[in-house]
Design an enzyme around this catalytic site. Structure first.
Site, PDB file in Angstrom:
ATOM      1  N   GLY A  55       0.853  -1.191   0.000  1.00 36.20           N
ATOM      2  CA  GLY A  55       0.000   0.000   0.000  1.00 36.20           C
ATOM      3  C   GLY A  55       0.880   1.229   0.000  1.00 36.20           C
ATOM      4  O   GLY A  55       2.071   1.137   0.285  1.00 36.20           O
ATOM      5  N   CYS A  82       5.254  -6.153   1.627  1.00 38.37           N
ATOM      6  CA  CYS A  82       5.582  -4.732   1.657  1.00 38.37           C
ATOM      7  C   CYS A  82       4.843  -4.016   2.807  1.00 38.37           C
ATOM      8  O   CYS A  82       5.114  -4.303   3.959  1.00 38.37           O
ATOM      9  CB  CYS A  82       5.283  -4.121   0.298  1.00 38.37           C
ATOM     10  N   TYR A  83       3.900  -3.143   2.524  1.00 36.60           N
ATOM     11  CA  TYR A  83       3.159  -2.483   3.614  1.00 36.60           C
ATOM     12  C   TYR A  83       2.571  -3.534   4.552  1.00 36.60           C
ATOM     13  O   TYR A  83       2.589  -3.379   5.779  1.00 36.60           O
ATOM     14  CB  TYR A  83       2.041  -1.598   3.041  1.00 36.60           C
ATOM     15  N   HIS A 172       8.135  -7.547  -3.615  1.00 34.09           N
ATOM     16  CA  HIS A 172       6.889  -7.993  -4.248  1.00 34.09           C
ATOM     17  C   HIS A 172       7.082  -9.331  -4.955  1.00 34.09           C
ATOM     18  O   HIS A 172       7.562  -9.363  -6.083  1.00 34.09           O
ATOM     19  CB  HIS A 172       6.401  -6.933  -5.240  1.00 34.09           C
ATOM     20  N   GLU A 174       4.909 -11.130  -6.256  1.00 33.49           N
ATOM     21  CA  GLU A 174       3.909 -11.335  -7.318  1.00 33.49           C
ATOM     22  C   GLU A 174       4.358 -10.818  -8.677  1.00 33.49           C
ATOM     23  O   GLU A 174       3.786 -11.188  -9.699  1.00 33.49           O
ATOM     24  CB  GLU A 174       2.577 -10.670  -6.918  1.00 33.49           C
ATOM     25  N   SER A 226     -22.442 -10.004 -27.694  1.00 37.11           N
ATOM     26  CA  SER A 226     -21.792  -9.032 -28.569  1.00 37.11           C
ATOM     27  C   SER A 226     -20.785  -9.694 -29.499  1.00 37.11           C
ATOM     28  O   SER A 226     -20.344  -9.105 -30.473  1.00 37.11           O
ATOM     29  CB  SER A 226     -21.057  -8.000 -27.722  1.00 37.11           C
ATOM     30  N   GLY A 228     -17.933 -10.588 -28.267  1.00 40.30           N
ATOM     31  CA  GLY A 228     -16.696 -10.445 -27.502  1.00 40.30           C
ATOM     32  C   GLY A 228     -16.485 -11.675 -26.620  1.00 40.30           C
ATOM     33  O   GLY A 228     -17.375 -12.513 -26.489  1.00 40.30           O
ATOM     34  N   ASP A 230     -16.156 -12.141 -23.313  1.00 39.02           N
ATOM     35  CA  ASP A 230     -16.919 -12.323 -22.071  1.00 39.02           C
ATOM     36  C   ASP A 230     -18.358 -12.763 -22.339  1.00 39.02           C
ATOM     37  O   ASP A 230     -18.838 -13.732 -21.744  1.00 39.02           O
ATOM     38  CB  ASP A 230     -16.924 -11.027 -21.238  1.00 39.02           C
ATOM     39  N   LYS A 369      -9.799 -12.333 -16.743  1.00 38.93           N
ATOM     40  CA  LYS A 369      -9.911 -12.508 -18.197  1.00 38.93           C
ATOM     41  C   LYS A 369      -9.282 -13.824 -18.700  1.00 38.93           C
ATOM     42  O   LYS A 369      -9.877 -14.531 -19.501  1.00 38.93           O
ATOM     43  CB  LYS A 369      -9.232 -11.316 -18.889  1.00 38.93           C
TER      44      LYS A 369
END
Ligand code: XMP
Length: 513
Positions: A55, A82-83, A172, A174, A226, A228, A230, A369
């Protein structure tokens, strides 16, 4: 759905979604919750572990985010990043201060040395690069903790209390820059939290289908499709679950790319469900006739889309559920607040007002996604649909600069198809986030054969980005650009000049309008 769960407690860091994705990539289901979530609520979720994120704050400042101290007596394993690491250290009796000298303030890639006896670093090399971003320093460790990693500049890069299963890292894990970072997260999950790895797409599909069947019962579902990724995956999942109780309305506004409408229709023809393709090209072209201002085009298309959908919904009759392809990032991103409107985005999101229904179903709201794509594959959707690049709701109308006509759209469709074909032939499509052609309204003089031409200039655009908020233009090899250019001017009537857009976002946007 009965998956093991890890909670990512969000303290406002910039990589929080990334942490959640990493956990899921390790086969463990994970949700992001704000740090203000009451402890009782977190407990009720019954997580096998909690990760405190980074953060922007310093833990010793008065208004720094805090949490209920009882979290440390609950018995749940905690990894602080981290934070999150500093907060845990300070809350448990350690001391965190601003780093006095530049050396202890670390940013960027840092060589780090690990104590591999610690569960977090089990079976990993004793040293490696980590990605640091901290200006604070843990001066005194809390009782029960030991140091488990250091760098040349900083003695306490990681800490652990293995008895209570508390771990903290200043860097980090990640981000990709941290070597073996994902392995460290995996160690936390499997070595410390006892994860079983029960988050797989096959399992998700099975439980989602069962849950949808139970919820929908004998009701009727309507989905605006649509084409797309999703909405296509949502449609496939619902088709699998409730078959003919589902009606998908695909509004073909005539602003799609070449063959796209047929591709969407073909992909859904194998499911037993109601698929309605509304040919609304004439309506849209009529409304757009004479309009060249980008925002007006967008508004007209958005409104007309809703009108067509509304008419179809009435035709379908009594609907119990409206389905939407909302995905997890839409759920946790709280929006940009007072940010200026650059473009009014149109998608099929704002529909509920116009249709009478009891409830909304959003079967993808837990997925990122890439997980949506995986689920699409699991359901048997073709690769061209699953890997489809983002395509704006207003379609090619915002890629024909100025007034939109059928003729211009057809010209653009042909040119765009060639561009995409050559990119795919060169095997470059995975390295670009979005690539397309734009028909500018500039005409210029050229020479073809022995004659003079006065035709349109086509712009090629390709960007590489992770979030579309910022983007860089793609360095497409000259040979590929050359081939695209030669083919388009030879094969597409009405275009005699090709330019390549080399602006990043900002200052430009991805689309031209
Ligand atoms: P811009 O042009 O804003 O585009 O830099 C960022 C991303 O958003 C897409 N885009 C849209 N998507 N409805 C959508 O669903 C829209 O109205 C719209 N306008 C732009 C664009 O293609 C890019 O991926």
């Amino acid at each position: 759905m009965s998956h093991q769960l890890v909670i990512v407690l969000d303290f406002g860091g910039q990589y929080n979604q990334l942490i959640a994705r990493r956990v899921r990539e390790c086969g463990v289901y994970c949700e992001v919750k704000p740090y203000t979530t009451p402890l009782a609520e977190l407990r009720a979720m019954n997580p096998i572990g909690i990760i405190f994120t980074g953060g922007p704050n310093s833990v010793y400042l008065e208004d720094a985010p805090q949490i209920d101290g009882d979290i440390y007596t609950w018995g749940v394993p905690i990894l602080g990043i981290c934070y999150g690491c500093q907060l845990m250290a300070q809350s448990l009796g350690g001391r965190v201060t601003a780093a006095q000298d530049d050396a202890a303030r670390e940013y960027g890639k840092t060589m780090t040395y690990f104590e591999t006896k610690c569960s977090l670093f089990k079976d990993l090399p004793g040293q490696g690069i980590t990605w640091m971003s901290h200006g604070d320093y843990m001066e005194k460790l809390p009782e029960g903790f030991v140091l488990t990693a250091h760098s040349d500049a900083c003695p306490n890069v990681a800490i652990a209390d293995e008895r209570r299963r508390f771990y903290g890292v200043q860097y980090h894990p990640e981000v990709n820059h941290t070597q073996h970072g994902v392995d460290m997260i995996r160690n936390f999950l499997y070595e410390v939290c006892g994860a079983a790895g029960d988050w797989t797409m096959e399992d998700y599909k099975r439980t989602a289908v069962a849950a949808l069947r139970e919820k929908i019962g004998g009701g009727r579902v309507l989905l605006a499709l649509s084409g797309g990724v999703d909405s296509s995956v949502a449609a496939a999942l619902l088709a699998e679950a409730v078959g003919e109780q589902l009606t998908c309305v695909f509004v073909d506004h005539g602003l799609m790319r070449k063959h796209e409408g047929e591709e969407v229709e073909a992909a859904f023809s194998s499911w037993a469900m109601n698929f309605v393709r509304v040919d609304a090209e004439q309506r849209f072209l009529q409304k757009l006739s004479g309009v060249s201002e980008p925002e007006r085009k967008r508004k007209i298309i958005g409104e007309e889309f809703i009108r067509v959908f509304e008419e179809e919904a009435k035709r379908v009759g009594a609907v119990d559920y409206l389905a939407q392809g909302t995905i997890y990032p839409d759920v946790i991103e709280s929006g940009a607040g007072n940010a200026a409107v650059i473009k009014s985005h149109h998608n099929v999101g704002g529909l509920p007002d116009c249709v009478d229904f009891k409830e909304i179903v959003e079967p993808l709201r837990l997925l990122f996604k890439d997980e949506v794509r995986q689920l699409g594959r699991e359901l048997g959707l073709p690769e061209y649909l699953v890997m489809r690049q983002p395509f704006p709701g207003p379609g090619l109308a915002i890629r024909v600069i100025g007034e939109v006509t059928k003729e211009k759209l057809d010209t653009l469709r042909d040119a765009d198809a060639i561009f995409r074909e050559e990119i795919e032939r060169a095997g470059l499509e995975q390295s670009m986030s979005q690539y397309f052609a734009v028909l500018t309204n500039m005409r210029s003089v050229g020479v073809m054969g022995d004659g003079r031409t006065y035709d349109y200039t086509l712009a090629l655009r390709s960007v590489t980005t992770s979030d579309f908020m910022t983007a860089d233009w793609t360095r497409i090899p000259y040979e590929v650009l050359d081939k695209v250019s030669v083919r388009i001017v030879n094969e597409v009537k009405g275009i005699n000049r090709i330019v390549y857009d080399i602006t990043s976002k900002p200052p430009a946007t991805v689309e031209f309008e």
